[in-house]
Design a protein around this motif. Structure first.
Motif, PDB file in Angstrom:
ATOM      1  N   HIS A 418       0.871  -1.278   0.052  1.00  0.00           N
ATOM      2  CA  HIS A 418       0.070  -0.012  -0.100  1.00  0.00           C
ATOM      3  C   HIS A 418       0.802   1.288   0.069  1.00  0.00           C
ATOM      4  O   HIS A 418       0.430   2.161   0.587  1.00  0.00           O
ATOM      5  CB  HIS A 418      -0.865  -0.145   1.183  1.00  0.00           C
ATOM      6  N   THR A 419       1.911   1.224  -0.857  1.00  0.00           N
ATOM      7  CA  THR A 419       2.580   2.403  -0.812  1.00  0.00           C
ATOM      8  C   THR A 419       2.604   2.803  -2.379  1.00  0.00           C
ATOM      9  O   THR A 419       2.921   4.006  -2.629  1.00  0.00           O
ATOM     10  CB  THR A 419       4.363   2.160  -0.404  1.00  0.00           C
ATOM     11  N   VAL A 420       2.473   1.948  -3.339  1.00  0.00           N
ATOM     12  CA  VAL A 420       2.420   2.536  -4.805  1.00  0.00           C
ATOM     13  C   VAL A 420       0.970   2.376  -5.351  1.00  0.00           C
ATOM     14  O   VAL A 420       0.348   1.279  -5.241  1.00  0.00           O
ATOM     15  CB  VAL A 420       3.249   1.661  -5.533  1.00  0.00           C
ATOM     16  N   ARG A 421       0.309   3.309  -5.679  1.00  0.00           N
ATOM     17  CA  ARG A 421      -1.116   3.370  -5.904  1.00  0.00           C
ATOM     18  C   ARG A 421      -1.416   2.625  -7.019  1.00  0.00           C
ATOM     19  O   ARG A 421      -2.667   2.461  -7.297  1.00  0.00           O
ATOM     20  CB  ARG A 421      -1.556   4.830  -5.867  1.00  0.00           C
ATOM     21  N   GLY A 422      -0.640   2.752  -7.763  1.00  0.00           N
ATOM     22  CA  GLY A 422      -0.881   2.050  -9.394  1.00  0.00           C
ATOM     23  C   GLY A 422      -1.567   2.574 -10.301  1.00  0.00           C
ATOM     24  O   GLY A 422      -1.608   3.892 -10.334  1.00  0.00           O
ATOM     25  N   ARG A 423      -2.323   2.005 -11.216  1.00  0.00           N
ATOM     26  CA  ARG A 423      -2.697   2.673 -12.511  1.00  0.00           C
ATOM     27  C   ARG A 423      -4.286   2.875 -12.420  1.00  0.00           C
ATOM     28  O   ARG A 423      -4.755   3.271 -13.494  1.00  0.00           O
ATOM     29  CB  ARG A 423      -2.380   1.621 -13.721  1.00  0.00           C
ATOM     30  N   ASP A 424      -4.852   2.781 -11.298  1.00  0.00           N
ATOM     31  CA  ASP A 424      -6.332   2.791 -11.422  1.00  0.00           C
ATOM     32  C   ASP A 424      -6.931   4.314 -11.721  1.00  0.00           C
ATOM     33  O   ASP A 424      -7.735   4.597 -12.471  1.00  0.00           O
ATOM     34  CB  ASP A 424      -6.838   2.467 -10.029  1.00  0.00           C
ATOM     35  N   GLY A 425      -5.941   5.099 -11.514  1.00  0.00           N
ATOM     36  CA  GLY A 425      -6.183   6.831 -11.724  1.00  0.00           C
ATOM     37  C   GLY A 425      -6.481   6.938 -13.317  1.00  0.00           C
ATOM     38  O   GLY A 425      -7.292   7.811 -13.663  1.00  0.00           O
ATOM     39  N   CYS A 426      -6.120   6.005 -14.262  1.00  0.00           N
ATOM     40  CA  CYS A 426      -6.194   6.334 -15.716  1.00  0.00           C
ATOM     41  C   CYS A 426      -7.466   5.284 -16.248  1.00  0.00           C
ATOM     42  O   CYS A 426      -7.354   5.208 -17.510  1.00  0.00           O
ATOM     43  CB  CYS A 426      -4.776   6.305 -16.418  1.00  0.00           C
ATOM     44  N   ARG A 427      -7.933   4.509 -15.141  1.00  0.00           N
ATOM     45  CA  ARG A 427      -8.822   3.683 -15.705  1.00  0.00           C
ATOM     46  C   ARG A 427     -10.320   3.769 -15.178  1.00  0.00           C
ATOM     47  O   ARG A 427     -11.201   3.055 -15.207  1.00  0.00           O
ATOM     48  CB  ARG A 427      -8.393   2.107 -15.253  1.00  0.00           C
ATOM     49  N   VAL A 428     -10.545   5.013 -14.508  1.00  0.00           N
ATOM     50  CA  VAL A 428     -11.790   5.403 -14.205  1.00  0.00           C
ATOM     51  C   VAL A 428     -12.960   5.224 -15.213  1.00  0.00           C
ATOM     52  O   VAL A 428     -12.581   5.931 -16.239  1.00  0.00           O
ATOM     53  CB  VAL A 428     -11.855   6.649 -13.359  1.00  0.00           C
ATOM     54  N   PRO A 429     -13.870   4.670 -14.962  1.00  0.00           N
ATOM     55  CA  PRO A 429     -15.090   4.691 -15.947  1.00  0.00           C
ATOM     56  C   PRO A 429     -15.469   6.119 -16.690  1.00  0.00           C
ATOM     57  O   PRO A 429     -15.389   7.073 -16.102  1.00  0.00           O
ATOM     58  CB  PRO A 429     -16.242   4.051 -15.245  1.00  0.00           C
ATOM     59  N   LEU A 430     -15.699   5.886 -18.044  1.00  0.00           N
ATOM     60  CA  LEU A 430     -15.969   7.198 -18.652  1.00  0.00           C
ATOM     61  C   LEU A 430     -17.166   7.644 -18.389  1.00  0.00           C
ATOM     62  O   LEU A 430     -18.310   7.163 -18.039  1.00  0.00           O
ATOM     63  CB  LEU A 430     -16.110   6.820 -20.217  1.00  0.00           C
ATOM     64  N   PRO A 431     -17.402   9.132 -18.194  1.00  0.00           N
ATOM     65  CA  PRO A 431     -18.664  10.036 -18.383  1.00  0.00           C
ATOM     66  C   PRO A 431     -19.311   9.999 -19.675  1.00  0.00           C
ATOM     67  O   PRO A 431     -18.517  10.656 -20.610  1.00  0.00           O
ATOM     68  CB  PRO A 431     -17.980  11.203 -17.692  1.00  0.00           C
ATOM     69  N   TRP A 432     -20.407   9.711 -19.628  1.00  0.00           N
ATOM     70  CA  TRP A 432     -21.113   9.478 -21.079  1.00  0.00           C
ATOM     71  C   TRP A 432     -22.302  10.777 -20.973  1.00  0.00           C
ATOM     72  O   TRP A 432     -22.472  11.664 -22.146  1.00  0.00           O
ATOM     73  CB  TRP A 432     -22.042   8.467 -21.447  1.00  0.00           C
ATOM     74  N   SER A 433     -22.855  10.953 -19.837  1.00  0.00           N
ATOM     75  CA  SER A 433     -23.975  12.026 -19.939  1.00  0.00           C
ATOM     76  C   SER A 433     -24.473  12.300 -18.353  1.00  0.00           C
ATOM     77  O   SER A 433     -24.159  11.424 -17.410  1.00  0.00           O
ATOM     78  CB  SER A 433     -25.252  11.260 -20.737  1.00  0.00           C
ATOM     79  N   GLY A 434     -25.415  13.267 -18.285  1.00  0.00           N
ATOM     80  CA  GLY A 434     -25.972  13.554 -16.859  1.00  0.00           C
ATOM     81  C   GLY A 434     -24.842  14.560 -16.174  1.00  0.00           C
ATOM     82  O   GLY A 434     -23.855  14.644 -16.447  1.00  0.00           O
ATOM     83  N   MET A 435     -25.432  14.800 -14.928  1.00  0.00           N
ATOM     84  CA  MET A 435     -24.883  15.672 -13.966  1.00  0.00           C
ATOM     85  C   MET A 435     -24.472  14.767 -12.862  1.00  0.00           C
ATOM     86  O   MET A 435     -23.759  15.432 -11.973  1.00  0.00           O
ATOM     87  CB  MET A 435     -25.791  16.718 -13.551  1.00  0.00           C
TER      88      MET A 435
END
Length: 558
Positions: A418-435
């Motif tokens: 739990h010292t290297v956060r990894g690659r999840d920050g570039c893998r967050v699901p896309l925003p398509w629509s809505g607020m």
């Protein structure tokens, strides 16, 4: 700057100039509301990709997998993971993509399998030296009781690259190699059975209409006989390790025999089937992977790694094109992917070289990063060769660096204590629509597998579609012009004499690209019209961190 020229070649197959959209399927679109992207979501968004103007999609692994590494731990290479759909849905998606004029490229993961693969279970149940173990890299440990790893190799995800097993009789046993996670045992590519199996896998998907494969860790399949030590300290950086001459498990010469066989399989199909290599090798070695009888293309990682600076980018572009020309391969440009921080965030920092997720380089200026990302997009699309677009870069998405610790799933987070956060920050699901979340990624009320930032409401595809000046409309226009403009055809590039801090080149006598990296606005040449710019062009001058496509010489825009 002196002038150089790369020879033209106008009769190019589709893959030489294609723009390929990378689909990280878990994060693209969720069709059933379980929080995970799937084939149903991809099929529903295929018209979006057609409108964007891409030529092909590359889909990250969708095979059955325990998901220890986001699908790169494959347990069955001929199926579809139930979280993504079914094989029948995959075949329907391929047909629908083809009907829209979009080709389909899959990931293939030949360096390792999942530890849940049938073969590995058989290896664990068999004796040392058995044919079942010969499919993998098993070795006795060092020391009188074999309790030390066979050598000093390190896992790319942290820690040693070896795990000791318990033999079927309950005694401490051999060690197996895993250059990545322990759940990803390396295959033994000296095994004829391994080679035959992957040749069969290629045909399985080619027969279902797949147009090509991205080859994961293409430089890592073969290991040197005897598995010699690397001989570097434990704290050595991986880039330093890769530069070690005569490396024992990266870029071993006999790997090319494998790709020569694969090329013959691809060439045996009437319609072109192609390969793109993920090969992290020295620039002088990359052409060896894309010779006429091997893979077709290879990602240009020096371009992705280059800082936002005119001199260094020109050097990378020159080196890339000139190195590949003798072997007849086109360059393949890429700005981001699922393994590196998104370039909006990288370009917003003073040190734009930062590519590792285990480095904390300080805050990023998002406005600056977005401006540079817009300019980089037009630079990339103006270069000869093919280009890859990582999902969400056409929306101007940035790296999500404040994900809650409890949401992180990249194996590097666990293996690093739990010292290297990894690659999840570039893998967050896309925003398509809505607020509100999930912003159209899935049905309202569903919860994506990674949380989305509230600010993505303004970055959604719906919010940007039809909005003049948005990142999405910039990409749509750039891809349309790239297809329509005769000046982009062929593979020629002629550098222009430009002031320091400015890149300028011609793709034809009537089409130019200028990029201003300097600290001052640049007066544009007379008698040239603006075809497209990454930002506004006030009073005939090119602002800082801006790219413009120019047309002139009395030529038509079409």
């Amino acid at each position: 700057m002196p002038r150089t020229r790369i020879d033209d070649n106008t009769a190019a197959p589709w893959w030489r100039t294609a723009v390929v959209y990378q689909v990280y399927i878990r994060s693209f679109a969720d069709g059933n509301g379980d929080g995970i992207g799937d084939i149903a979501g991809l099929r529903a968004r295929m018209p979006y990709l057609r409108e964007l103007g891409v030529d092909a999609v590359w889909i990250n692994p969708w095979y059955p997998s325990p998901m220890a590494d986001g699908g790169y731990d494959v347990s069955d290479y001929r199926g579809i993971d139930p979280s993504f759909g079914t094989l029948a849905e995959a075949e329907e998606m391929i047909a629908e993509a083809h009907a829209l004029g979009i080709r389909v490229v899959l990931d293939i993961v030949p360096n390792h399998t999942s530890d849940q693969h049938r073969w590995f279970a058989e290896a664990l149940a068999s004796a040392p030296g058995s044919p079942e173990r010969e499919r993998y890299v098993f070795r006795d440990g060092k020391g009188p009781d074999g309790s030390s790893p066979p050598n000093d190799w390190r896992s790319r995800f942290g820690g040693r690259a070896w795990t000791r097993i318990t033999e079927p009789d309950g005694t401490p046993g051999q060690w197996y190699l895993h250059l990545f996670a322990a759940e990803q045992p390396d295959l033994n590519w000296n095994s004829r059975e391994v080679r035959a199996e992957f040749e069969s896998i290629l045909r399985f998907w080619f027969d279902r209409g797949v147009d090509g494969f991205r080859v994961d860790v293409a430089h890592g399949l073969v290991k040197k006989p005897g598995l010699p030590d690397i001989g570097l300290p434990d704290d050595a950086l991986f880039d330093e390790e890769r530069r070690r001459p005569d490396h024992p498990h990266w870029d071993v010469e006999s790997v090319h025999e494998i790709y020569q066989t694969w090329r013959k399989i691809a060439d045996s199909y009437a319609d072109e089937r192609v390969f793109v290599a993920e090969a992290h090798v020295h620039e002088d070695r990359l052409p060896l992977y894309v010779r006429q009888d091997e893979l077709h293309t290879a990602f240009n990682f020096p371009f992705l790694k280059a800082p936002w600076e005119a001199k260094e980018l020109r050097a990378v572009i020159d080196q890339s094109i000139c190195a590949l020309t003798p072997v007849g391969a086109p360059p393949t440009w890429v700005l981001s992917n699922h393994d590196v921080p998104r370039h909006v965030t990288r370009y917003g920092r003073d040190c734009t070289r930062t590519l590792e997720h285990d480095v904390r380089p300080g805050p990023s200026d998002r406005a600056l990063g977005t401006r540079r990302a817009r300019a980089a997009a037009l630079l990339t699309m103006a270069l000869p060769g093919s280009a890859y677009v990582y999902q969400g870069e056409e929306l101007g998405l940035w790296e999500v660096e404040d994900l809650p610790d409890e949401s992180l799933q990249d194996p590097t987070w666990r293996r690093s204590g739990h010292t290297v956060r990894g690659r999840d920050g570039c893998r967050v699901p896309l925003p398509w629509s809505g607020m509100d979340a999930p912003f159209g990624f899935g049905p309202k009320g569903s919860e994506p597998w990674l949380p989305q930032p509230a600010e993505w409401a303004g970055a959604s595809a719906q919010a940007q579609s039809g909005t003049p000046g948005s990142m999405l409309e910039l990409y749509r226009t750039a891809l349309r012009l790239r297809q329509e403009q005769p000046g982009f055809r062929g593979e020629s590039l002629t550098w222009l004499d430009t002031p320091d801090g400015v890149l300028g080149f011609e793709r034809s006598p009537v089409l130019r690209c200028l990029v201003n990296f300097s600290a001052d606005p640049l007066p544009l040449p007379r008698n040239w019209g603006v075809l497209l710019a990454s930002d506004r062009i006030p009073n005939g001058t090119l602002p800082v961190d801006t790219t413009v496509w120019l047309w002139g010489g009395g030529a038509s825009r079409r």
